[in-house]
Structure formats: structure tokens, C-alpha cells
Enzyme design. Structure first.
Site, mmCIF file in Angstrom:
data_model
loop_
_atom_site.group_PDB
_atom_site.id
_atom_site.type_symbol
_atom_site.label_atom_id
_atom_site.label_comp_id
_atom_site.label_asym_id
_atom_site.label_seq_id
_atom_site.Cartn_x
_atom_site.Cartn_y
_atom_site.Cartn_z
ATOM 1 N N LYS A 14 0.824 -1.213 0.000
ATOM 2 C CA LYS A 14 0.000 0.000 0.000
ATOM 3 C C LYS A 14 0.858 1.263 0.000
ATOM 4 O O LYS A 14 0.579 2.205 -0.739
ATOM 5 C CB LYS A 14 -0.917 0.023 1.232
ATOM 6 C CG LYS A 14 -1.952 -1.057 1.297
ATOM 7 C CD LYS A 14 -2.831 -0.930 2.525
ATOM 8 C CE LYS A 14 -2.094 -0.956 3.847
ATOM 9 N NZ LYS A 14 -1.503 -2.243 4.209
ATOM 10 N N LYS A 36 -2.065 9.159 6.116
ATOM 11 C CA LYS A 36 -2.234 7.843 6.732
ATOM 12 C C LYS A 36 -2.911 8.135 8.070
ATOM 13 O O LYS A 36 -2.250 8.496 9.039
ATOM 14 C CB LYS A 36 -0.899 7.130 6.917
ATOM 15 C CG LYS A 36 -1.077 5.710 7.442
ATOM 16 C CD LYS A 36 0.201 4.910 7.317
ATOM 17 C CE LYS A 36 0.011 3.513 7.845
ATOM 18 N NZ LYS A 36 -0.376 2.560 6.821
ATOM 19 N N GLU A 114 -3.908 6.343 2.825
ATOM 20 C CA GLU A 114 -3.486 4.956 3.017
ATOM 21 C C GLU A 114 -4.100 4.382 4.291
ATOM 22 O O GLU A 114 -3.918 4.928 5.381
ATOM 23 C CB GLU A 114 -1.961 4.865 3.117
ATOM 24 C CG GLU A 114 -1.467 3.462 3.338
ATOM 25 C CD GLU A 114 0.043 3.352 3.476
ATOM 26 O OE1 GLU A 114 0.518 2.245 3.763
ATOM 27 O OE2 GLU A 114 0.743 4.372 3.311
#
Length: 154
Positions: A14, A36, A114
Site C-alpha cells: 500500500k 495515513k 493509506e
């Protein structure tokens, strides 16, 4: 626009896919950002928890957004966020996650987000990573291995 990147499991790629997407978008003159929202397995550096994934993308893509905006929830134990938070004797507060997402998506043409692990990774007793994707109403890209069982996992 936000694109959420998840995977069939941890370590599937990822972070590399996110870095490639952000880099390619920036190379085309698009104001692209990265986030993230939650990271576990963070390393302690100078008394602060640092997400190596977030720092890799930040550095690779030359992003100047502050780490606390790129990765607002950082947990030390390399476990699912719910378990990592419990190991620290804490609960996950999603308010900074939502605030950071709103701020970054206003500043960027495209925001690549992400996930942590896969879509069903628990964040709380009632929420999973899929809850963020659903709440935000954003498209989701699934990163998967090229191996036996991948169709089932995906």
C-alpha cells in the site's frame, strides 16, 4: 477528491502504491497530498512516535505537510489499531483524523489516503477501516498480492 488505498493484508505494498500515485500526480502538475490516518507499529524517535510508512511517502514525494497532519494517530504496538491503543491503555480519538482529512482535502486537488492493514481492521469496538471509507464516501483502491488465494482475499 480523495482516493482511499487499502490492501488485502499488511505488507502488501500500500505504501509503495501511495508513493507512486502521489509522485505521478505531482509530476503531472496536480496538487496531490497523502495521509495515513492511523498507523501502528510506529517507532519512537526523539520521544515522538513516527510512522515509517508516512515518513517514507512524505520524503519520497517531497511533501511539506506536518507529520501530525499526515498521520494524526500513531500507535507503538505493531497490532491492529484497536489492540495497539488498548496496549497503550488508550482509546482512539478519531476527531483529529477527521479534522486532518478535511483540512488536507481542502488544500489538495487529490488526496491519497493509506489505510492500516485491510478494510476490516478494527479501530474501535464498533468501527473498522471500512467505516472511514464509508463515512467519507470516497473511492477505494485495493492493493493485492499476485499469488494463490488473492482473488478470495480481495
Amino acid at each position: 477528491m480523495t482516493l482511499f488505498v487499502t490492501g488485502t493484508d499488511t505488507g502488501v505494498g500500500k505504501t509503495v502504491v501511495c508513493a507512486a500515485l502521489v509522485s505521478a500526480l505531482k509530476g503531472r502538475g496536480i496538487e496531490a497530498g497523502y495521509m495515513k490516518p492511523l498507523a501502528s507499529g510506529c517507532l519512537r524517535q526523539g520521544g515522538e512516535l513516527v510512522s515509517t510508512d508516512a515518513e517514507f511517502v512524505r520524503s519520497f514525494c517531497g511533501l511539506d505537510d506536518p507529520p501530525e497532519l499526515i498521520c494524526p494517530v500513531r500507535l507503538e504496538a505493531p497490532l491492529a489499531p484497536l489492540a495497539a491503543a488498548r496496549a497503550q491503555g488508550a482509546a482512539i480519538d478519531l476527531r483529529p483524523v477527521y479534522a486532518a482529512w478535511r483540512r488536507l482535502k481542502q488544500q489538495k486537488d487529490i488526496l491519497v489516503v493509506e489505510g492500516v492493514g485491510g478494510l476490516l481492521v478494527p479501530i474501535s469496538d464498533t468501527l473498522s477501516v471500512a467505516s472511514l471509507v464509508s463515512d467519507w464516501g470516497v473511492p477505494c483502491l485495493v492493493v493485492a498480492r499476485s499469488s494463490l488465494g488473492t482473488i478470495n482475499h480481495t
